[in-house]
Design a protein around this motif. Structure first.
Motif, PDB file in Angstrom:
ATOM      1  N   VAL A   1     -82.961  52.327   9.464  1.00 53.87           N
ATOM      2  CA  VAL A   1     -83.396  53.241  10.524  1.00 53.87           C
ATOM      3  C   VAL A   1     -84.859  53.026  10.867  1.00 53.87           C
ATOM      4  CG1 VAL A   1     -83.734  55.668  11.126  1.00 53.87           C
ATOM      5  CG2 VAL A   1     -81.646  54.964   9.942  1.00 53.87           C
ATOM      6  N   LEU A   2     -85.699  52.849   9.841  1.00 57.12           N
ATOM      7  CA  LEU A   2     -87.126  52.610  10.096  1.00 57.12           C
ATOM      8  C   LEU A   2     -87.333  51.321  10.886  1.00 57.12           C
ATOM      9  CD1 LEU A   2     -88.762  53.561   6.666  1.00 57.12           C
ATOM     10  CD2 LEU A   2     -89.315  54.590   8.874  1.00 57.12           C
ATOM     11  N   ALA A   3     -86.595  50.278  10.524  1.00 61.08           N
ATOM     12  CA  ALA A   3     -86.794  48.975  11.157  1.00 61.08           C
ATOM     13  C   ALA A   3     -86.235  48.913  12.571  1.00 61.08           C
ATOM     14  CB  ALA A   3     -86.150  47.888  10.300  1.00 61.08           C
ATOM     15  N   THR A   4     -85.230  49.730  12.880  1.00 60.93           N
ATOM     16  CA  THR A   4     -84.598  49.661  14.205  1.00 60.93           C
ATOM     17  C   THR A   4     -85.027  50.798  15.136  1.00 60.93           C
ATOM     18  OG1 THR A   4     -82.666  50.841  13.317  1.00 60.93           O
ATOM     19  CG2 THR A   4     -82.585  48.433  13.325  1.00 60.93           C
ATOM     20  N   ALA A   5     -84.921  52.028  14.650  1.00 61.07           N
ATOM     21  CA  ALA A   5     -85.235  53.177  15.506  1.00 61.07           C
ATOM     22  C   ALA A   5     -86.668  53.663  15.359  1.00 61.07           C
ATOM     23  CB  ALA A   5     -84.269  54.325  15.200  1.00 61.07           C
ATOM     24  N   GLY A   6     -87.290  53.405  14.170  1.00 55.16           N
ATOM     25  CA  GLY A   6     -88.670  53.830  13.963  1.00 55.16           C
ATOM     26  C   GLY A   6     -88.769  55.133  13.176  1.00 55.16           C
ATOM     27  N   ALA A   7     -89.978  55.452  12.755  1.00 56.16           N
ATOM     28  CA  ALA A   7     -90.223  56.607  11.885  1.00 56.16           C
ATOM     29  C   ALA A   7     -89.993  57.948  12.583  1.00 56.16           C
ATOM     30  CB  ALA A   7     -91.642  56.549  11.330  1.00 56.16           C
ATOM     31  N   ALA A   8     -89.825  57.943  13.893  1.00 58.00           N
ATOM     32  CA  ALA A   8     -89.639  59.199  14.625  1.00 58.00           C
ATOM     33  C   ALA A   8     -88.192  59.689  14.601  1.00 58.00           C
ATOM     34  CB  ALA A   8     -90.090  59.029  16.074  1.00 58.00           C
ATOM     35  N   HIS A   9     -87.289  58.945  13.909  1.00 62.34           N
ATOM     36  CA  HIS A   9     -85.870  59.301  13.986  1.00 62.34           C
ATOM     37  C   HIS A   9     -85.206  59.426  12.608  1.00 62.34           C
ATOM     38  CE1 HIS A   9     -85.884  58.783  18.329  1.00 62.34           C
ATOM     39  NE2 HIS A   9     -86.555  57.657  18.151  1.00 62.34           N
ATOM     40  N   PRO A  10     -85.688  60.293  11.744  1.00 64.95           N
ATOM     41  CA  PRO A  10     -85.025  60.479  10.442  1.00 64.95           C
ATOM     42  C   PRO A  10     -83.626  61.073  10.555  1.00 64.95           C
ATOM     43  CG  PRO A  10     -86.681  62.188  10.792  1.00 64.95           C
ATOM     44  CD  PRO A  10     -86.849  61.183  11.897  1.00 64.95           C
ATOM     45  N   ARG A  11     -83.332  61.750  11.684  1.00 68.85           N
ATOM     46  CA  ARG A  11     -82.012  62.372  11.848  1.00 68.85           C
ATOM     47  C   ARG A  11     -80.880  61.348  11.893  1.00 68.85           C
ATOM     48  NH1 ARG A  11     -85.117  65.837  15.279  1.00 68.85           N
ATOM     49  NH2 ARG A  11     -84.986  68.046  14.644  1.00 68.85           N
ATOM     50  N   TYR A  12     -81.197  60.104  12.205  1.00 69.52           N
ATOM     51  CA  TYR A  12     -80.150  59.080  12.223  1.00 69.52           C
ATOM     52  C   TYR A  12     -79.519  58.915  10.841  1.00 69.52           C
ATOM     53  CZ  TYR A  12     -81.604  57.579  16.919  1.00 69.52           C
ATOM     54  OH  TYR A  12     -81.892  57.527  18.266  1.00 69.52           O
ATOM     55  N   ILE A  13     -80.307  59.093   9.787  1.00 68.95           N
ATOM     56  CA  ILE A  13     -79.771  59.010   8.429  1.00 68.95           C
ATOM     57  C   ILE A  13     -78.739  60.115   8.214  1.00 68.95           C
ATOM     58  CG2 ILE A  13     -80.357  59.089   5.973  1.00 68.95           C
ATOM     59  CD1 ILE A  13     -83.154  58.130   6.720  1.00 68.95           C
ATOM     60  N   VAL A  14     -79.037  61.297   8.707  1.00 66.86           N
ATOM     61  CA  VAL A  14     -78.119  62.431   8.601  1.00 66.86           C
ATOM     62  C   VAL A  14     -76.805  62.111   9.304  1.00 66.86           C
ATOM     63  CG1 VAL A  14     -77.751  64.827   9.302  1.00 66.86           C
ATOM     64  CG2 VAL A  14     -79.972  64.119   8.376  1.00 66.86           C
ATOM     65  N   LEU A  15     -76.884  61.543  10.496  1.00 66.95           N
ATOM     66  CA  LEU A  15     -75.679  61.226  11.272  1.00 66.95           C
ATOM     67  C   LEU A  15     -74.793  60.208  10.558  1.00 66.95           C
ATOM     68  CD1 LEU A  15     -77.172  61.043  14.880  1.00 66.95           C
ATOM     69  CD2 LEU A  15     -75.820  62.897  13.865  1.00 66.95           C
ATOM     70  N   ILE A  16     -75.400  59.329   9.777  1.00 72.90           N
ATOM     71  CA  ILE A  16     -74.629  58.336   9.027  1.00 72.90           C
ATOM     72  C   ILE A  16     -73.872  58.991   7.877  1.00 72.90           C
ATOM     73  CG2 ILE A  16     -74.831  56.332   7.494  1.00 72.90           C
ATOM     74  CD1 ILE A  16     -77.173  55.402   9.314  1.00 72.90           C
ATOM     75  N   TYR A  17     -74.515  59.952   7.200  1.00 72.50           N
ATOM     76  CA  TYR A  17     -73.921  60.521   5.993  1.00 72.50           C
ATOM     77  C   TYR A  17     -72.910  61.639   6.249  1.00 72.50           C
ATOM     78  CZ  TYR A  17     -76.221  57.741   2.503  1.00 72.50           C
ATOM     79  OH  TYR A  17     -76.595  56.683   1.709  1.00 72.50           O
ATOM     80  N   LEU A  18     -73.012  62.331   7.343  1.00 69.93           N
ATOM     81  CA  LEU A  18     -72.079  63.428   7.589  1.00 69.93           C
ATOM     82  C   LEU A  18     -70.609  62.994   7.552  1.00 69.93           C
ATOM     83  CD1 LEU A  18     -73.926  65.517  10.338  1.00 69.93           C
ATOM     84  CD2 LEU A  18     -73.485  66.161   7.963  1.00 69.93           C
TER      85      LEU A  18
END
Length: 446
Positions: free
Chosen positions: A191-208
């Motif tokens: 997520v850091l390498a693709t979307a950047g540090a402004a998008h931690p919510r993407y990790i949440v979307l993966i795990y739900l």
């Protein structure tokens, strides 16, 4: 004319609600006639659920890399954010251990998996600049529910497998779960390498969706064992046994180190080697390596303990961990990043190896103390798995607090490394004195 063929009487028969009344893993015929297959099926799903639990427990070791200057947090506050879920997870391991016997391994796995939705959704709602530190700390604490999953999973698998295979089974189960620490860090890196540090919510979307899948698979493929009935006196009885406190001391050194380093490593790199890690993504490239290797080698620790004896493997493992901490201390003083990473990777590897060997020692201790009473040995071993697991996880809090205090006072982690060396030395001395030194009261085959 057809002849009716009776099923082998030794084959386990699940009844309504996925409960199995007759479970005799030490009986070779029973094990060969279906017991091994059922145990293996439960082990596979248990690993998946525990793996995701570890990932949610470790979420904040990743989220702190996303909390840039706009969040207004200093390094000491970030260390607290990784300490909070460690502490909550350690406390929850005690009730989670006995929940399996109360509600059934399958039933509790479904519930504990679904509980992971709470911290995951909570983080997705509040993670944005302007959120207060108190809110972040509460959210991080709730992620501790993922740490409880380990204890219930291990207690459940301990009940399914025979003594001769416990080191392997518990090692595989725990190792697969431990990889969740590295997995969430790899996802964070992605997520850091693709979307950047402004998008931690993407990790949440993966795990739900992964959490929901784990709960569904537990409902379909797992079983409950009626013989693992709860004994409210088990914990009281086991804490009166001196071996409970000795094994808890050792498990602080192995698992406490593993989970503590897993949560703190990325922050330590950014603080101690700031010039080498200008952005969080650069630190993230290294943070997953140690937890991954430590997780993969944990089953090896269990298998070596099955073959050589848990105490022997644990003793030499702590010697190696002390040497790894010495390397980290030297690297810190010389500001050598390659040597520092080498020292930490060794610490991760040997903490993982020791996790497997120490957990093998627990059922072996009570097998030696109660050679003719399998039920009593299993009852006390299950209780100690919960007690040692909880106290050992609390060691992860101590690791993070040691780093926090060392950086506050000395601006380096040197004070923490010296403390780790001293603790590992204490552990290998205790292992030798209690379990390896020849003495009249020495337990056999530990």
């Amino acid at each position: 004319m057809t002849l009716a063929v009776d099923k082998p009487q030794s084959q386990p028969e699940p009844r309504r609600g996925r409960w199995i009344d007759d479970w005799r893993p030490e009986d070779p015929g029973f094990w060969a006639d279906g017991g091994a297959k059922i145990a293996r099926r439960n082990l596979v799903v248990s690993i998946l659920s525990e793996h995701i639990g570890f990932s949610i427990w470790s979420l904040w070791s990743v989220f702190v890399l996303f909390l840039g200057p706009q969040y207004g947090l200093d390094p000491a506050q970030k260390f607290l954010l990784t300490s909070a879920p460690t502490l909550v997870g350690a406390v929850l391991r005690l009730p989670y251990t006995f929940a399996v016997a109360t509600f059934g391994g399958r039933n509790w796995t479904i519930f504990s998996a679904l509980m992971l939705l709470v911290p995951t959704i909570f983080a997705g709602v509040i993670l944005e600049p302007g959120v207060s530190f108190t809110t972040l700390l509460i959210c991080a604490s709730v992620a501790g529910v993922g740490g409880g999953n380990f204890a219930s999973s291990m207690a459940n698998i301990n009940a399914f497998y025979p003594q001769r295979l416990k080191g392997w089974a518990l090692g595989i189960n725990a190792g697969g779960g431990n990889i969740g620490v590295a997995a969430v860090q790899l996802i964070g890196l992605l997520v850091l390498a693709t979307a950047g540090a402004a998008h931690p919510r993407y990790i949440v979307l993966i795990y739900l969706p992964l959490i929901v899948i784990a709960a569904v698979l537990a409902a379909i493929f797992m079983d409950n064992l009626t013989h693992a009935s709860n004994d409210k006196r088990a914990m009281r009885d086991v804490i009166r046994d001196g071996h409970a406190w000795i094994m808890s001391l050792l498990y602080i050194g192995t698992f406490g180190s593993f989970i503590g380093f897993g949560f703190a490593f990325g922050q330590v790199l950014q603080v101690q080697f700031k010039a080498d890690f200008a952005t969080p993504v650069q630190a993230a490239y290294l943070t997953f390596l140690g937890p991954l290797l430590g997780s993969l080698i944990r089953p090896v620790g269990g298998m070596l303990a099955d073959r050589l004896g848990g105490a022997v493997v644990t003793f030499w493992n702590f010697v190696a961990m002390a040497l790894g901490a010495v390397l980290a201390l030297i690297a810190s003083q010389q500001h050598s990043l390659p040597l520092f990473v080498t020292g930490f990777v060794l610490l991760f590897i040997f903490s993982g190896l020791g996790n497997g060997s120490t957990y093998k020692m627990i059922p072996a201790i009570f097998k030696a103390k109660f050679p003719d009473d399998e039920r009593e040995a299993r009852r006390l071993a299950t209780a100690l798995i919960g007690v040692a697991g909880a106290i050992g996880a609390a060691g992860g809090v101590l690791v993070n607090l040691a780093f926090r205090q060392s950086f506050l006072e000395y601006k380096t982690g040197d004070g923490a490394y010296i403390a780790f060396i001293g603790y590992y030395a204490l552990c290998f001395l205790v292992t030798w004195v209690v379990y390896l030194r020849r003495s009249p009261g020495k337990l056999t085959n530990v």
